[in-house]
Design a protein around this motif. Sequence first.
Motif, PDB file in Angstrom:
ATOM      1  N   GLY A   1       0.813  -1.211   0.000  1.00 54.85           N
ATOM      2  CA  GLY A   1       0.000   0.000   0.000  1.00 54.85           C
ATOM      3  C   GLY A   1       0.849   1.264   0.000  1.00 54.85           C
ATOM      4  O   GLY A   1       2.042   1.255   0.345  1.00 54.85           O
ATOM      5  N   GLU A   2       0.224   2.366  -0.396  1.00 51.57           N
ATOM      6  CA  GLU A   2       0.902   3.671  -0.391  1.00 51.57           C
ATOM      7  C   GLU A   2       1.291   4.039   1.042  1.00 51.57           C
ATOM      8  O   GLU A   2       0.460   4.023   1.944  1.00 51.57           O
ATOM      9  CB  GLU A   2      -0.035   4.729  -0.975  1.00 51.57           C
ATOM     10  N   ARG A   3       2.552   4.383   1.230  1.00 52.63           N
ATOM     11  CA  ARG A   3       3.034   4.722   2.569  1.00 52.63           C
ATOM     12  C   ARG A   3       3.106   6.241   2.736  1.00 52.63           C
ATOM     13  O   ARG A   3       3.711   6.936   1.920  1.00 52.63           O
ATOM     14  CB  ARG A   3       4.405   4.096   2.828  1.00 52.63           C
ATOM     15  N   THR A   4       2.483   6.700   3.805  1.00 47.06           N
ATOM     16  CA  THR A   4       2.416   8.141   4.069  1.00 47.06           C
ATOM     17  C   THR A   4       2.898   8.408   5.481  1.00 47.06           C
ATOM     18  O   THR A   4       2.337   7.861   6.448  1.00 47.06           O
ATOM     19  CB  THR A   4       0.971   8.666   3.911  1.00 47.06           C
ATOM     20  N   ALA A   5       3.928   9.232   5.636  1.00 48.14           N
ATOM     21  CA  ALA A   5       4.459   9.568   6.959  1.00 48.14           C
ATOM     22  C   ALA A   5       3.676  10.735   7.543  1.00 48.14           C
ATOM     23  O   ALA A   5       3.275  11.663   6.831  1.00 48.14           O
ATOM     24  CB  ALA A   5       5.936   9.924   6.854  1.00 48.14           C
ATOM     25  N   TRP A   6       3.454  10.671   8.844  1.00 44.33           N
ATOM     26  CA  TRP A   6       2.775  11.770   9.521  1.00 44.33           C
ATOM     27  C   TRP A   6       3.604  13.051   9.405  1.00 44.33           C
ATOM     28  O   TRP A   6       4.820  13.020   9.601  1.00 44.33           O
ATOM     29  CB  TRP A   6       2.600  11.476  11.013  1.00 44.33           C
TER      30      TRP A   6
END
Length: 412
Positions: A47-52
């Motif tokens: 899945g697409e990884r998104t950092a806070w």
Amino acid sequence: MPAVTVVGIGADGWQGLPEVSRTTLREAEVVIGGRRQLDLLPSECAGERTAWPSPLRPAVAGLLAAHAGRRIAVLASGDPMFYGIGRALAEETEALRVLPHPSSVSYAAARLGWPLEDIEVVTLVGRPLAGLAAALHHGRRLLVLSADADTPGEVAALLRDRGFGPSRMRILEQLGGERESTSDETTADVWSRPRPPGDPLNIVAVECRRAPDALRLGAVPGLTDEAYEHDGQLTKRHVRAATLGVLAPAPGELLWDVGGGSGSIAIEWMRTHPSCRAVTVERDPVRAERITRNAERLGVPGLRVVTGDAPAVLDGLPRPDAVFVGGGLTAPGLLDACWEALPDDGRLVANTVTLESEALLADAHRRHGGTLVRLAVAHAVPVGGFTGWRQAMPVTQWAAWKTLDTLSGADR
């Protein structure tokens, strides 16, 4: 799968996750988390990884909205509902599933052999160090959640400064992971020696020991007057304890302390429970700065200090559950403004030592009910070779509950 699933993950990473957590992360279309947690995932989590981003909290709603309709997984350290991201997510969506992992606190208690129910947990992640001071009581065990590798040294310095230098300390790092370690026991006094930095992922275990010459601070209102920096504008110990008893703080409630002086009423209101909040209003900037120092020293750095003249500066403040007026009673409209600000079942307590203000309290009692009492305290002092009583100025106190019925404060 719910709109958002929160997956707790430990220092042991992917291999420490149960199969249900692994399946959730494999099937997620979007995985949101801190960079350190995201790096623990294998390539099979496609899945697409998104950092806070930073700051995190204001970004939560926007990120969820940006990925609405997709399968979202959020990575969190340990138990997401224990000082974790789970709380913020629960405030934004009801479609939430939580898959917890053992928290670092559970690991620490297990390694130390400390029963969890006998431990107080203090987090310094995104919170001021001074808040730790309110938890310092001789014989208590604390687990301090560190912000980074510098936190243990900062904790040791605060312990020394607050008279708890003999307290025993141990540092537990990377709990649950392959690099887990627990330091040898030392004391805050010894920690002052230079030492290499440790791992940023750590917990500080503290067994509180008060130095023999340190000021003893109890857990109930009525701290010794010596606990405060003041210029004489201080609600003295015995009157303060009686006043807090009538104000009756409860968890989560907000106090207005009008005419803060040294801030003692607001500070001891907040010390009764970590969720209690207070705003103190003081017109003298020098005293306002002193209140801030007292709040830091006594472990409630969240006290909000407003500098200005009441009642004008009361406009725009959050609605209080209780109001204490300790000064400025003769300011036109002050008492009425405080009364009007209260919700149903709100409490107002006002103290005075002057005849002019006493007349105002008698009039308020006539109009609103409640109770009028006079508090008198005498102290034993030397009289030649003997001992006699020295009477302090008596304090007149009006206390009232704002209700729709006719019950007075004495009946409630």
